[in-house]
Design a protein around this motif. Structure first.
Motif, PDB file in Angstrom:
ATOM      1  N   GLY A  65       0.791  -1.215   0.000  1.00  0.00           N
ATOM      2  CA  GLY A  65       0.000   0.000   0.000  1.00  0.00           C
ATOM      3  C   GLY A  65       0.823   1.265   0.000  1.00  0.00           C
ATOM      4  O   GLY A  65       0.272   2.362  -0.157  1.00  0.00           O
ATOM      5  N   ARG A  66       2.134   1.142   0.173  1.00  0.00           N
ATOM      6  CA  ARG A  66       2.996   2.312   0.224  1.00  0.00           C
ATOM      7  C   ARG A  66       4.036   2.326  -0.897  1.00  0.00           C
ATOM      8  O   ARG A  66       4.355   3.385  -1.428  1.00  0.00           O
ATOM      9  CB  ARG A  66       3.722   2.404   1.571  1.00  0.00           C
ATOM     10  N   PHE A  67       4.580   1.162  -1.230  1.00  0.00           N
ATOM     11  CA  PHE A  67       5.626   1.066  -2.247  1.00  0.00           C
ATOM     12  C   PHE A  67       5.070   0.451  -3.528  1.00  0.00           C
ATOM     13  O   PHE A  67       4.164  -0.383  -3.494  1.00  0.00           O
ATOM     14  CB  PHE A  67       6.780   0.187  -1.758  1.00  0.00           C
ATOM     15  N   THR A  68       5.645   0.846  -4.655  1.00  0.00           N
ATOM     16  CA  THR A  68       5.280   0.279  -5.945  1.00  0.00           C
ATOM     17  C   THR A  68       6.539  -0.105  -6.709  1.00  0.00           C
ATOM     18  O   THR A  68       7.397   0.738  -6.965  1.00  0.00           O
ATOM     19  CB  THR A  68       4.463   1.272  -6.786  1.00  0.00           C
ATOM     20  N   ILE A  69       6.643  -1.373  -7.053  1.00  0.00           N
ATOM     21  CA  ILE A  69       7.783  -1.839  -7.832  1.00  0.00           C
ATOM     22  C   ILE A  69       7.380  -1.883  -9.303  1.00  0.00           C
ATOM     23  O   ILE A  69       6.236  -2.202  -9.643  1.00  0.00           O
ATOM     24  CB  ILE A  69       8.259  -3.228  -7.349  1.00  0.00           C
ATOM     25  N   SER A  70       8.302  -1.541 -10.180  1.00  0.00           N
ATOM     26  CA  SER A  70       8.040  -1.579 -11.611  1.00  0.00           C
ATOM     27  C   SER A  70       9.350  -1.803 -12.351  1.00  0.00           C
ATOM     28  O   SER A  70      10.426  -1.745 -11.758  1.00  0.00           O
ATOM     29  CB  SER A  70       7.366  -0.282 -12.084  1.00  0.00           C
ATOM     30  N   ARG A  71       9.260  -2.065 -13.636  1.00  0.00           N
ATOM     31  CA  ARG A  71      10.467  -2.258 -14.433  1.00  0.00           C
ATOM     32  C   ARG A  71      10.233  -1.790 -15.855  1.00  0.00           C
ATOM     33  O   ARG A  71       9.113  -1.827 -16.363  1.00  0.00           O
ATOM     34  CB  ARG A  71      10.908  -3.729 -14.414  1.00  0.00           C
ATOM     35  N   ASP A  72      11.299  -1.348 -16.477  1.00  0.00           N
ATOM     36  CA  ASP A  72      11.284  -0.969 -17.878  1.00  0.00           C
ATOM     37  C   ASP A  72      12.257  -1.908 -18.565  1.00  0.00           C
ATOM     38  O   ASP A  72      13.469  -1.700 -18.526  1.00  0.00           O
ATOM     39  CB  ASP A  72      11.707   0.487 -18.058  1.00  0.00           C
ATOM     40  N   ASN A  73      11.733  -2.950 -19.158  1.00  0.00           N
ATOM     41  CA  ASN A  73      12.579  -3.970 -19.759  1.00  0.00           C
ATOM     42  C   ASN A  73      13.407  -3.446 -20.931  1.00  0.00           C
ATOM     43  O   ASN A  73      14.501  -3.942 -21.191  1.00  0.00           O
ATOM     44  CB  ASN A  73      11.729  -5.161 -20.205  1.00  0.00           C
ATOM     45  N   SER A  74      12.887  -2.452 -21.638  1.00  0.00           N
ATOM     46  CA  SER A  74      13.620  -1.882 -22.764  1.00  0.00           C
ATOM     47  C   SER A  74      14.847  -1.104 -22.303  1.00  0.00           C
ATOM     48  O   SER A  74      15.783  -0.895 -23.070  1.00  0.00           O
ATOM     49  CB  SER A  74      12.715  -0.976 -23.600  1.00  0.00           C
ATOM     50  N   LYS A  75      14.851  -0.673 -21.040  1.00  0.00           N
ATOM     51  CA  LYS A  75      15.969   0.087 -20.484  1.00  0.00           C
ATOM     52  C   LYS A  75      16.759  -0.700 -19.449  1.00  0.00           C
ATOM     53  O   LYS A  75      17.689  -0.164 -18.840  1.00  0.00           O
ATOM     54  CB  LYS A  75      15.464   1.386 -19.856  1.00  0.00           C
ATOM     55  N   LEU A  80      11.605   1.499  -7.724  1.00  0.00           N
ATOM     56  CA  LEU A  80      10.824   1.346  -6.512  1.00  0.00           C
ATOM     57  C   LEU A  80      10.313   2.720  -6.110  1.00  0.00           C
ATOM     58  O   LEU A  80      11.091   3.574  -5.684  1.00  0.00           O
ATOM     59  CB  LEU A  80      11.651   0.739  -5.375  1.00  0.00           C
ATOM     60  N   GLN A  81       9.012   2.936  -6.276  1.00  0.00           N
ATOM     61  CA  GLN A  81       8.380   4.171  -5.848  1.00  0.00           C
ATOM     62  C   GLN A  81       7.944   3.990  -4.405  1.00  0.00           C
ATOM     63  O   GLN A  81       7.145   3.104  -4.109  1.00  0.00           O
ATOM     64  CB  GLN A  81       7.173   4.490  -6.731  1.00  0.00           C
ATOM     65  N   MET A  82       8.466   4.819  -3.520  1.00  0.00           N
ATOM     66  CA  MET A  82       8.185   4.710  -2.101  1.00  0.00           C
ATOM     67  C   MET A  82       7.392   5.923  -1.643  1.00  0.00           C
ATOM     68  O   MET A  82       7.826   7.057  -1.821  1.00  0.00           O
ATOM     69  CB  MET A  82       9.483   4.594  -1.302  1.00  0.00           C
ATOM     70  N   ASN A  83       6.235   5.680  -1.047  1.00  0.00           N
ATOM     71  CA  ASN A  83       5.380   6.739  -0.530  1.00  0.00           C
ATOM     72  C   ASN A  83       5.128   6.520   0.959  1.00  0.00           C
ATOM     73  O   ASN A  83       5.290   5.415   1.465  1.00  0.00           O
ATOM     74  CB  ASN A  83       4.046   6.774  -1.277  1.00  0.00           C
ATOM     75  N   VAL A  84       4.701   7.557   1.629  1.00  0.00           N
ATOM     76  CA  VAL A  84       4.396   7.515   3.051  1.00  0.00           C
ATOM     77  C   VAL A  84       5.546   6.838   3.799  1.00  0.00           C
ATOM     78  O   VAL A  84       5.355   5.888   4.562  1.00  0.00           O
ATOM     79  CB  VAL A  84       3.061   6.783   3.327  1.00  0.00           C
ATOM     80  N   LEU A  85       6.729   7.337   3.592  1.00  0.00           N
ATOM     81  CA  LEU A  85       7.911   6.739   4.198  1.00  0.00           C
ATOM     82  C   LEU A  85       7.906   6.892   5.713  1.00  0.00           C
ATOM     83  O   LEU A  85       7.466   7.903   6.249  1.00  0.00           O
ATOM     84  CB  LEU A  85       9.170   7.362   3.609  1.00  0.00           C
ATOM     85  N   LYS A  86       8.396   5.863   6.388  1.00  0.00           N
ATOM     86  CA  LYS A  86       8.454   5.809   7.832  1.00  0.00           C
ATOM     87  C   LYS A  86       9.907   5.692   8.287  1.00  0.00           C
ATOM     88  O   LYS A  86      10.748   5.214   7.533  1.00  0.00           O
ATOM     89  CB  LYS A  86       7.671   4.600   8.354  1.00  0.00           C
ATOM     90  N   PRO A  87      10.210   6.100   9.517  1.00  0.00           N
ATOM     91  CA  PRO A  87      11.583   5.974  10.007  1.00  0.00           C
ATOM     92  C   PRO A  87      12.119   4.549   9.902  1.00  0.00           C
ATOM     93  O   PRO A  87      13.312   4.356   9.634  1.00  0.00           O
ATOM     94  CB  PRO A  87      11.470   6.427  11.470  1.00  0.00           C
ATOM     95  N   GLU A  88      11.263   3.554  10.087  1.00  0.00           N
ATOM     96  CA  GLU A  88      11.700   2.170   9.992  1.00  0.00           C
ATOM     97  C   GLU A  88      12.043   1.729   8.572  1.00  0.00           C
ATOM     98  O   GLU A  88      12.561   0.632   8.362  1.00  0.00           O
ATOM     99  CB  GLU A  88      10.657   1.215  10.598  1.00  0.00           C
TER     100      GLU A  88
END
Length: 114
Positions: A65-75, A80-88
C-alpha cells in the motif's frame, strides 16, 4: 558478469516520497524476476518486493500500500516508488534477482528522519 547499480536514495522526512532506480548491465538473461532488498544497520537483509518480466508483483507486508515496484525492460531498469515513508524504512536498498543472485551492488541509502 552482471552489474547492478542502485540510485535515488536520499534523506527524506516521514510521510515523504522517493523513487529508487536500479540499472542492470553486463551479460544477463532475459525474463528473470527482479527484486528490491534492504538492510538496516545491525539487522539482516530483508526482501521488500519483486516483479517478474511480465509484471507479476509481490510485496512484503510492511510495504504493501505504500511502495510500488516496476520495471522498464527496454531500459534494463528496475524502480521502486516509495510513498508515506516511515523511520523504519531507513536502510540501504539493493536490487538483485529473485533466484541465482548476482554480486551485490553498493546499494543506495534511504534515510527517513525529521
Amino acid at each position: 558478469q552482471v552489474q547492478l547499480v542502485e540510485s535515488g536514495g536520499a534523506l527524506v522526512q516521514p510521510g515523504g516520497s522517493l523513487t529508487l532506480s536500479c540499472a542492470v548491465s553486463g551479460r544477463t538473461i532475459r525474463m528473470r524476476a527482479m527484486a528490491w532488498y534492504r538492510q538496516a544497520p545491525g539487522k539482516q537483509r530483508e526482501w521488500v518486493a519483486q516483479i517478474t518480466y511480465s509484471g507479476l508483483i509481490s510485496y512484503a507486508d510492511f510495504v504493501k500500500g505504500r511502495f510500488t515496484i516496476s520495471r522498464d525492460n527496454s531500459k534494463d531498469t528496475l524502480y521502486l516508488q516509495m510513498n508515506v515513508l516511515k523511520p523504519e524504512d531507513t536502510a540501504v536498498y539493493y536490487c538483485n534477482f529473485v533466484t541465482d543472485l548476482a554480486s551485490w551492488g553498493q546499494g543506495t541509502q534511504v534515510t527517513v528522519s525529521s
